[in-house]
Design an enzyme around this catalytic site. Structure first.
Site, PDB file in Angstrom:
ATOM      1  N   LYS A  23       0.697  -1.079   0.092  1.00  0.00           N
ATOM      2  CA  LYS A  23      -0.659   0.470   0.281  1.00  0.00           C
ATOM      3  C   LYS A  23       0.387   1.383  -0.035  1.00  0.00           C
ATOM      4  CE  LYS A  23      -2.525   0.872   3.831  1.00  0.00           C
ATOM      5  NZ  LYS A  23      -3.311   0.767   5.066  1.00  0.00           N
ATOM      6  N   CYS A  40       0.612  15.137  -5.838  1.00  0.00           N
ATOM      7  CA  CYS A  40      -0.850  14.049  -6.964  1.00  0.00           C
ATOM      8  C   CYS A  40      -1.519  13.354  -6.383  1.00  0.00           C
ATOM      9  CB  CYS A  40       0.230  13.629  -7.656  1.00  0.00           C
ATOM     10  SG  CYS A  40      -0.400  12.157  -9.399  1.00  0.00           S
ATOM     11  N   CYS A  42      -3.343  11.361  -9.734  1.00  0.00           N
ATOM     12  CA  CYS A  42      -3.242  11.209 -10.810  1.00  0.00           C
ATOM     13  C   CYS A  42      -2.703  10.162 -10.951  1.00  0.00           C
ATOM     14  CB  CYS A  42      -3.331  12.396 -11.639  1.00  0.00           C
ATOM     15  SG  CYS A  42      -1.299  12.663 -12.427  1.00  0.00           S
ATOM     16  N   CYS A  51       2.744  16.287  -7.274  1.00  0.00           N
ATOM     17  CA  CYS A  51       2.347  16.905  -8.429  1.00  0.00           C
ATOM     18  C   CYS A  51       3.810  17.827  -9.382  1.00  0.00           C
ATOM     19  CB  CYS A  51       1.265  17.939  -8.678  1.00  0.00           C
ATOM     20  SG  CYS A  51       0.682  18.705 -10.164  1.00  0.00           S
ATOM     21  N   HIS A  55      -0.730  15.284 -15.013  1.00  0.00           N
ATOM     22  CA  HIS A  55      -2.111  15.173 -14.425  1.00  0.00           C
ATOM     23  C   HIS A  55      -2.759  15.955 -16.144  1.00  0.00           C
ATOM     24  CE1 HIS A  55      -1.589  18.893 -12.255  1.00  0.00           C
ATOM     25  NE2 HIS A  55      -2.365  19.330 -13.157  1.00  0.00           N
TER      26      HIS A  55
HETATM   27 FE1  FES Z   1      -0.928  14.259 -10.601  1.00  0.00          FE
HETATM   28 FE2  FES Z   1      -0.595  16.987 -10.934  1.00  0.00          FE
HETATM   29  S1  FES Z   1      -1.799  15.498  -9.883  1.00  0.00           S
HETATM   30  S2  FES Z   1       0.329  15.122 -11.448  1.00  0.00           S
END
Ligand code: FES
Length: 74
Positions: A23, A40, A42, A51, A55
């Protein structure tokens, strides 16, 4: 009209990050965040858990609409 999604099977959200771990959890002390930090959501960032803007490409390629959570001091 809103885009309709058909889920054919359940798929992982995380394509490649730290797959050896059972996890993926990251914890931060708020005092260690200087001005603000973007985390992040994504699972495509090369600087995960931060991030790095990936994304944007993901959203363009897939029609998704994800972005980071930004934590900042008042
Ligand atoms: Fe994943 Fe920005 S939210 S790179």
């Amino acid at each position: 009209a809103a885009k309709q999604w058909v889920i054919k099977k359940k798929a992982p959200i995380n394509p490649s990050i730290r797959k050896a771990e059972a996890k993926v959890v990251d914890a931060f002390d708020i005092e260690d965040i200087q001005d603000k930090a973007a985390f992040c959501r994504c699972w495509r960032s090369k600087k995960f858990p931060y991030c790095d803007g990936s994304h944007g490409t993901h959203n363009t390629e897939t029609g998704d609409n994800v972005g980071p959570v930004v934590v900042k001091h008042k």
